[in-house]
Design a protein around this motif. Sequence first.
Motif, short mmCIF file in Angstrom:
data_model
loop_
_atom_site.label_atom_id
_atom_site.label_comp_id
_atom_site.label_asym_id
_atom_site.label_seq_id
_atom_site.Cartn_x
_atom_site.Cartn_y
_atom_site.Cartn_z
N GLU A 193 -7.85 -1.24 -1.56
CA GLU A 193 -9.00 -2.11 -1.34
C GLU A 193 -9.05 -2.40 0.15
O GLU A 193 -8.08 -2.91 0.72
CB GLU A 193 -8.85 -3.41 -2.14
CG GLU A 193 -8.82 -3.23 -3.64
CD GLU A 193 -10.14 -2.71 -4.19
OE1 GLU A 193 -11.20 -3.12 -3.65
OE2 GLU A 193 -10.12 -1.90 -5.13
N TRP A 194 -10.17 -2.08 0.78
CA TRP A 194 -10.29 -2.20 2.23
C TRP A 194 -11.58 -2.96 2.54
O TRP A 194 -12.67 -2.51 2.23
CB TRP A 194 -10.30 -0.81 2.87
CG TRP A 194 -10.59 -0.72 4.33
CD1 TRP A 194 -11.62 -0.02 4.92
CD2 TRP A 194 -9.87 -1.31 5.42
NE1 TRP A 194 -11.57 -0.15 6.28
CE2 TRP A 194 -10.50 -0.94 6.62
CE3 TRP A 194 -8.72 -2.13 5.49
CZ2 TRP A 194 -10.05 -1.35 7.87
CZ3 TRP A 194 -8.27 -2.53 6.73
CH2 TRP A 194 -8.91 -2.14 7.90
N ALA A 195 -11.45 -4.14 3.15
CA ALA A 195 -12.58 -5.06 3.31
C ALA A 195 -13.77 -4.44 4.03
O ALA A 195 -14.91 -4.63 3.59
CB ALA A 195 -12.12 -6.32 4.02
N PRO A 196 -13.58 -3.69 5.14
CA PRO A 196 -14.76 -3.10 5.79
C PRO A 196 -15.48 -2.08 4.93
O PRO A 196 -16.64 -1.74 5.22
CB PRO A 196 -14.16 -2.44 7.05
CG PRO A 196 -12.94 -3.25 7.35
CD PRO A 196 -12.38 -3.58 5.99
N GLY A 197 -14.81 -1.53 3.90
CA GLY A 197 -15.48 -0.63 2.98
C GLY A 197 -15.46 0.82 3.40
O GLY A 197 -15.00 1.17 4.49
N PRO A 198 -15.99 1.71 2.54
CA PRO A 198 -15.90 3.16 2.76
C PRO A 198 -17.07 3.77 3.50
O PRO A 198 -17.30 4.97 3.41
CB PRO A 198 -15.84 3.69 1.32
CG PRO A 198 -16.69 2.74 0.55
CD PRO A 198 -16.50 1.39 1.20
N GLU A 199 -17.83 2.96 4.25
CA GLU A 199 -19.01 3.51 4.93
C GLU A 199 -18.79 3.77 6.41
O GLU A 199 -19.71 4.16 7.11
CB GLU A 199 -20.20 2.55 4.78
CG GLU A 199 -20.87 2.59 3.42
CD GLU A 199 -20.09 1.80 2.39
OE1 GLU A 199 -19.56 0.72 2.75
OE2 GLU A 199 -19.98 2.26 1.25
N GLU A 200 -17.57 3.54 6.92
CA GLU A 200 -17.35 3.69 8.36
C GLU A 200 -15.93 4.15 8.64
O GLU A 200 -15.01 3.95 7.84
CB GLU A 200 -17.59 2.36 9.07
CG GLU A 200 -16.60 1.28 8.65
CD GLU A 200 -16.89 -0.08 9.30
OE1 GLU A 200 -15.92 -0.75 9.69
OE2 GLU A 200 -18.07 -0.46 9.40
N GLY A 218 -12.65 11.26 -2.96
CA GLY A 218 -11.73 10.87 -4.03
C GLY A 218 -11.28 9.43 -3.95
O GLY A 218 -10.20 9.07 -4.44
N ASN A 219 -12.08 8.58 -3.31
CA ASN A 219 -11.77 7.14 -3.19
C ASN A 219 -10.44 6.87 -2.49
O ASN A 219 -9.72 5.94 -2.84
CB ASN A 219 -11.79 6.47 -4.57
CG ASN A 219 -13.15 6.55 -5.23
OD1 ASN A 219 -14.17 6.26 -4.60
ND2 ASN A 219 -13.18 6.96 -6.49
N ARG A 220 -10.13 7.71 -1.51
CA ARG A 220 -8.91 7.52 -0.73
C ARG A 220 -9.27 7.11 0.69
O ARG A 220 -10.41 7.22 1.12
CB ARG A 220 -8.09 8.82 -0.70
CG ARG A 220 -7.56 9.25 -2.05
CD ARG A 220 -6.86 10.59 -1.95
NE ARG A 220 -6.32 11.02 -3.25
CZ ARG A 220 -5.71 12.16 -3.46
NH1 ARG A 220 -5.55 13.03 -2.46
NH2 ARG A 220 -5.25 12.47 -4.66
N TYR A 221 -8.25 6.66 1.40
CA TYR A 221 -8.39 6.34 2.81
C TYR A 221 -7.27 7.00 3.60
O TYR A 221 -6.14 7.08 3.12
CB TYR A 221 -8.32 4.83 3.06
CG TYR A 221 -9.51 4.04 2.59
CD1 TYR A 221 -10.59 3.80 3.43
CD2 TYR A 221 -9.56 3.51 1.29
CE1 TYR A 221 -11.69 3.06 3.01
CE2 TYR A 221 -10.64 2.77 0.86
CZ TYR A 221 -11.71 2.55 1.72
OH TYR A 221 -12.80 1.82 1.30
N ARG A 222 -7.60 7.43 4.81
CA ARG A 222 -6.61 7.90 5.76
C ARG A 222 -6.26 6.74 6.70
O ARG A 222 -7.15 6.10 7.27
CB ARG A 222 -7.17 9.07 6.56
CG ARG A 222 -6.51 9.36 7.92
CD ARG A 222 -5.09 9.87 7.78
NE ARG A 222 -4.98 10.98 6.89
CZ ARG A 222 -5.27 12.24 7.19
NH1 ARG A 222 -5.69 12.55 8.41
NH2 ARG A 222 -5.13 13.19 6.31
N VAL A 223 -4.97 6.46 6.85
CA VAL A 223 -4.50 5.45 7.79
C VAL A 223 -3.65 6.15 8.85
O VAL A 223 -2.71 6.89 8.51
CB VAL A 223 -3.65 4.36 7.08
CG1 VAL A 223 -3.13 3.35 8.10
CG2 VAL A 223 -4.47 3.67 6.00
N VAL A 224 -3.99 5.96 10.12
CA VAL A 224 -3.20 6.47 11.23
C VAL A 224 -2.85 5.28 12.11
O VAL A 224 -3.74 4.54 12.52
CB VAL A 224 -3.96 7.52 12.07
CG1 VAL A 224 -3.07 8.10 13.15
CG2 VAL A 224 -4.50 8.64 11.18
N ALA A 225 -1.57 5.09 12.40
CA ALA A 225 -1.16 3.89 13.14
C ALA A 225 -0.03 4.20 14.11
O ALA A 225 0.84 5.03 13.83
CB ALA A 225 -0.70 2.80 12.16
#
Length: 376
Positions: A193-200, A218-225
């Motif tokens: 769950e990511w507050a800014p959402g999947p549009e950006e 596929g309703n996933r997110y990539r995180v690079v940190a």
Amino acid sequence: MTGTALPETTRVAIVGAGPAGLALAVTLAQSGIDFVLVDRLAEGANTSRAAVVHARTLEVLEELGAADQLVARGLQLSRFTVRDGARRLLTVPFTGLPTRYPYALLAPQYDTEDVLLTRLRELGGDVHRPYEVTAVEQDADGVTLTMSTGEHLRAAYAVGADGMHSLVREAAGIGFTGGAYGQSFVLADVTMEWAPGPEEVALTFSAAGVFVVAPLPGNRYRVVATVEEAPAEPDRAFVQRLLDERAPGQARVDELVWSSRFRVHHRVADSYRAGRLLLAGDAAHVHSPAGGQGMNTGIQDAYALGRAFATGDLDQYEARRRPVAQQVVAFTDRLTRISTATGPLRALRNTILPLLGRLPAFRRSVATNLAELNYR
């Protein structure tokens, strides 16, 4: 081609079947130029790695007959945002860019490679696997590549699309000038769950370090940190702690799909050609993942090199593409350094960016740089 005999001769030997090697092979196949593409892996990597395909790359893929297939698999995002924690500092829209692809396409690298491989096979080509090149020697008449199997491949030219630790670049005696960032990077694909959402695509600053969150199919997110020292295998709890620290209350990680760590260099090859040996992709340039430029620049290298072979004007390849790599390295380095600013510089950055963001010309310039449309 897995399980098929390696030819003894070819016009162009391509070492490495990542996105750059595949794009070069497709470009040569379209032009009717004989080539052999070898890769040391028994099959293509199935990890997602590079995830952003920019507008200029989609234009190139259109020329190669592969854009529609990739667009159908990806997510089209129309904006890039810069945040400090939960606060939005800058929104960069891609809409309005002068291209048929006014968006960033989010697709795992294995989809990009699969689409290029499918297109290559449609054109009658394939990848010879697993063939690890152990020696590359050039003479006045051509290049001899020696495989770990003891087999030899004779070519008029050889192209290193074999990554940062390129054997072809080493054999050519070409320097790789630059350095490394002190921090390491964590890369993870998660469901959350990511507050800014999947549009950006969101580049987020924090005192603890910078990170990027990009939606994936596929309703996933990539995180690079960035982190001082990443664990060998970042787990779900590590990614959750990282997000809690840098964007409190913005993320809840449900599942870790895949993760990795890596160190980032910023380097450009001193030249792209030494006689009959040429370089493309990460063998020619590496840089920060900020902005998602690496794979895109490599695919564009490959297309330009393939066209140079087709027109017989190889000298133009370096003249066109090496300045692009230098600009991309400088651009991503600026992004990285701005992202990691601390103290008074952080406050100044957070004051200036929203002001600049009100200027249409500034937003358009950033969007054009990210989309790589200024490198046509």
